[in-house]
Design a protein around this motif. Structure first.
Motif, PDB file in Angstrom:
ATOM      1  N   PRO A 206      38.173  39.012  36.812  1.00  0.00           N
ATOM      2  CA  PRO A 206      38.340  37.606  37.471  1.00  0.00           C
ATOM      3  C   PRO A 206      39.818  36.969  37.266  1.00  0.00           C
ATOM      4  N   ALA A 207      40.264  37.719  36.055  1.00  0.00           N
ATOM      5  CA  ALA A 207      41.384  37.245  36.006  1.00  0.00           C
ATOM      6  C   ALA A 207      42.425  37.462  37.235  1.00  0.00           C
ATOM      7  N   LEU A 208      42.318  38.540  37.882  1.00  0.00           N
ATOM      8  CA  LEU A 208      43.475  38.493  38.909  1.00  0.00           C
ATOM      9  C   LEU A 208      43.001  37.853  40.551  1.00  0.00           C
ATOM     10  N   GLN A 209      41.544  37.382  39.899  1.00  0.00           N
ATOM     11  CA  GLN A 209      40.954  36.850  41.598  1.00  0.00           C
ATOM     12  C   GLN A 209      40.620  35.189  41.075  1.00  0.00           C
ATOM     13  N   ILE A 210      41.531  34.927  39.964  1.00  0.00           N
ATOM     14  CA  ILE A 210      42.212  33.514  39.396  1.00  0.00           C
ATOM     15  C   ILE A 210      43.661  33.401  40.199  1.00  0.00           C
ATOM     16  N   ILE A 211      44.207  34.464  39.539  1.00  0.00           N
ATOM     17  CA  ILE A 211      45.820  33.919  40.415  1.00  0.00           C
ATOM     18  C   ILE A 211      45.881  34.661  41.746  1.00  0.00           C
ATOM     19  N   VAL A 212      45.082  35.189  42.883  1.00  0.00           N
ATOM     20  CA  VAL A 212      45.374  35.169  43.646  1.00  0.00           C
ATOM     21  C   VAL A 212      44.581  33.842  44.671  1.00  0.00           C
ATOM     22  N   GLY A 213      44.065  32.911  43.585  1.00  0.00           N
ATOM     23  CA  GLY A 213      43.478  32.110  44.398  1.00  0.00           C
ATOM     24  C   GLY A 213      44.227  31.079  44.253  1.00  0.00           C
ATOM     25  N   TYR A 214      45.425  30.829  43.000  1.00  0.00           N
ATOM     26  CA  TYR A 214      46.481  30.125  43.196  1.00  0.00           C
ATOM     27  C   TYR A 214      47.647  30.393  44.202  1.00  0.00           C
ATOM     28  N   VAL A 215      48.122  31.563  43.877  1.00  0.00           N
ATOM     29  CA  VAL A 215      49.519  32.272  44.958  1.00  0.00           C
ATOM     30  C   VAL A 215      49.432  31.512  46.096  1.00  0.00           C
ATOM     31  N   ARG A 216      47.924  31.776  46.592  1.00  0.00           N
ATOM     32  CA  ARG A 216      47.376  31.412  48.122  1.00  0.00           C
ATOM     33  C   ARG A 216      47.536  29.856  48.224  1.00  0.00           C
ATOM     34  N   ALA A 217      47.298  29.537  47.411  1.00  0.00           N
ATOM     35  CA  ALA A 217      47.030  27.791  47.870  1.00  0.00           C
ATOM     36  C   ALA A 217      48.287  27.423  47.262  1.00  0.00           C
ATOM     37  N   ARG A 218      49.343  27.468  46.341  1.00  0.00           N
ATOM     38  CA  ARG A 218      50.549  26.960  46.613  1.00  0.00           C
ATOM     39  C   ARG A 218      51.565  27.514  47.528  1.00  0.00           C
ATOM     40  N   LEU A 219      51.671  29.215  48.094  1.00  0.00           N
ATOM     41  CA  LEU A 219      52.449  28.743  49.250  1.00  0.00           C
ATOM     42  C   LEU A 219      51.664  28.903  50.628  1.00  0.00           C
ATOM     43  N   ALA A 220      50.714  28.658  50.693  1.00  0.00           N
ATOM     44  CA  ALA A 220      50.301  27.556  52.017  1.00  0.00           C
ATOM     45  C   ALA A 220      50.776  27.096  53.109  1.00  0.00           C
ATOM     46  N   PRO A 221      51.128  26.909  54.062  1.00  0.00           N
ATOM     47  CA  PRO A 221      50.912  25.859  54.774  1.00  0.00           C
ATOM     48  C   PRO A 221      50.003  24.667  55.053  1.00  0.00           C
ATOM     49  N   ASP A 222      50.754  23.267  55.048  1.00  0.00           N
ATOM     50  CA  ASP A 222      49.529  22.018  54.991  1.00  0.00           C
ATOM     51  C   ASP A 222      48.355  22.314  56.205  1.00  0.00           C
ATOM     52  N   ALA A 223      48.669  23.162  56.897  1.00  0.00           N
ATOM     53  CA  ALA A 223      46.688  23.226  57.357  1.00  0.00           C
ATOM     54  C   ALA A 223      46.327  23.580  56.320  1.00  0.00           C
ATOM     55  N   ASP A 224      46.315  24.666  55.529  1.00  0.00           N
ATOM     56  CA  ASP A 224      45.662  25.842  54.973  1.00  0.00           C
ATOM     57  C   ASP A 224      45.488  25.463  53.348  1.00  0.00           C
ATOM     58  N   ALA A 225      46.000  24.576  53.524  1.00  0.00           N
ATOM     59  CA  ALA A 225      46.131  24.717  51.565  1.00  0.00           C
ATOM     60  C   ALA A 225      44.842  23.698  51.018  1.00  0.00           C
ATOM     61  N   GLU A 226      44.728  22.662  51.681  1.00  0.00           N
ATOM     62  CA  GLU A 226      43.640  22.612  50.941  1.00  0.00           C
ATOM     63  C   GLU A 226      42.390  22.713  50.747  1.00  0.00           C
ATOM     64  N   ARG A 227      42.295  23.886  51.736  1.00  0.00           N
ATOM     65  CA  ARG A 227      41.349  24.361  52.097  1.00  0.00           C
ATOM     66  C   ARG A 227      41.396  25.658  50.702  1.00  0.00           C
ATOM     67  N   LEU A 228      42.138  25.846  50.785  1.00  0.00           N
ATOM     68  CA  LEU A 228      42.429  27.226  49.502  1.00  0.00           C
ATOM     69  C   LEU A 228      42.524  26.695  48.103  1.00  0.00           C
ATOM     70  N   PHE A 229      42.760  25.529  48.250  1.00  0.00           N
ATOM     71  CA  PHE A 229      42.303  25.081  47.082  1.00  0.00           C
ATOM     72  C   PHE A 229      41.437  24.427  46.310  1.00  0.00           C
TER      73      PHE A 229
ATOM     74  N   ARG B 200      38.809  26.336  47.813  1.00  0.00           N
ATOM     75  CA  ARG B 200      38.543  27.131  47.255  1.00  0.00           C
ATOM     76  C   ARG B 200      38.138  27.988  45.626  1.00  0.00           C
ATOM     77  N   ALA B 201      39.732  27.482  45.380  1.00  0.00           N
ATOM     78  CA  ALA B 201      39.772  28.096  44.289  1.00  0.00           C
ATOM     79  C   ALA B 201      39.820  27.799  43.415  1.00  0.00           C
ATOM     80  N   LEU B 202      38.871  26.161  43.337  1.00  0.00           N
ATOM     81  CA  LEU B 202      38.678  24.884  42.327  1.00  0.00           C
ATOM     82  C   LEU B 202      37.068  26.011  42.322  1.00  0.00           C
ATOM     83  N   GLU B 203      36.852  25.628  43.163  1.00  0.00           N
ATOM     84  CA  GLU B 203      35.410  26.704  42.874  1.00  0.00           C
ATOM     85  C   GLU B 203      34.962  27.713  42.299  1.00  0.00           C
ATOM     86  N   GLY B 204      35.922  28.410  41.778  1.00  0.00           N
ATOM     87  CA  GLY B 204      36.008  29.863  41.018  1.00  0.00           C
ATOM     88  C   GLY B 204      34.823  29.278  40.008  1.00  0.00           C
ATOM     89  N   ASP B 205      34.287  30.386  38.972  1.00  0.00           N
ATOM     90  CA  ASP B 205      34.444  29.904  37.523  1.00  0.00           C
ATOM     91  C   ASP B 205      35.680  29.738  36.778  1.00  0.00           C
TER      92      ASP B 205
END
Length: 244
Positions: free
Chosen positions: A144-167, A169-174
């Motif tokens: 779980p910890a690693l998945q949370i870290i991945v979710g944050y890093v993906r969203a924080r580095l994403a281009p605008d077209a993908d960022a909102e969806r990735l944020f 998705r990460a916030l929908e995690g447990d």
């Protein structure tokens, strides 16, 4: 578990017990925990002092896991203080296979701060190379910890077209057991929304982040969320781009 107050108390007791029983490695380990907590709370000077003390204890052991943890504490303190250039330098050591601070597991604890500081210093390529390795590892474990870290890093580095969806998705995690990570995600998402002039939408995540950070005594992070939080109709959103 997000109980920073108890962690601070326990780390202090661990230092005392380890000193009394002549166990220097555990003195160093507890000091690193203290350094990480002090850095998150805004006491960068104390965090670096504790990290240096721990480093002096373990320097002769060649134990890379401790050295990685020490670099994480330094990087976290610099990230919280807004010194992102220093943070990238400190955290980058954890991911360099030729550096004594490199450790194949411990390095991932520094990925969130590395992504944050890399994004703010126009050195995203550094963090993106880390993300590539991180995603490879995340496919091999349900941690779980690693998945949370991945979710944050993906969203924080994403281009605008993908960022909102990735944020989202990460916030929908447990994230119930990970309040600090949840607040970091909410703050980053709220900031992203404000930069895109979506001021009304930014209020909820920014206020939620502020409340969590205040509860954790993560003072610089809570203040950042507070400064970003819009205040009524008079509030003027900042222009697009990275944090000033």
């Amino acid at each position: 578990m997000g109980d920073h107050q108890r962690a601070t108390t326990d780390a202090g007791e661990a230092v005392r017990l380890a000193q009394e029983t002549a166990q220097p490695i555990w003195v160093a380990s507890a000091m690193v925990t203290q350094a990480l907590l002090r850095g998150r709370s805004g006491d960068r000077e104390s965090a670096y002092g504790l990290a240096a003390g721990a480093e002096g204890i373990v320097l002769h052991t060649g134990e890379s896991s401790f050295r990685a943890a020490i670099q994480q504490a330094r990087g976290a303190a610099s990230t919280a203080a807004g010194d992102h250039v220093e943070a990238v330098q400190e955290l980058g050591r954890m991911f360099d296979p030729d550096d004594p601070a490199f450790h194949p597991i411990e390095r991932w604890w520094g990925a969130m701060d590395l992504a944050e500081s890399s994004a703010r210093t126009n050195s995203r390529d550094v963090a993106r190379s880390v993300l590539s390795d991180l995603e490879d590892v995340s496919r091999q474990t349900p941690s779980p910890a690693l998945q949370i870290i991945v979710g944050y890093v993906r969203a924080r580095l994403a281009p605008d077209a993908d960022a909102e969806r990735l944020f989202q998705r990460a916030l929908e995690g447990d994230l119930r057991r990970w309040p600090y990570a949840r607040a970091r995600l909410q703050l980053a998402f709220g900031e992203w929304l404000r930069r895109r002039r979506r001021v009304t939408e930014s209020r909820a995540p920014l206020r939620a982040a502020r409340d969590i950070f205040d509860g954790l005594a993560a003072t610089p992070w809570g203040e950042r969320a507070r400064v970003e939080t819009p205040r009524g109709r008079r509030d003027e959103p900042r222009t697009c781009g990275e944090h000033p």
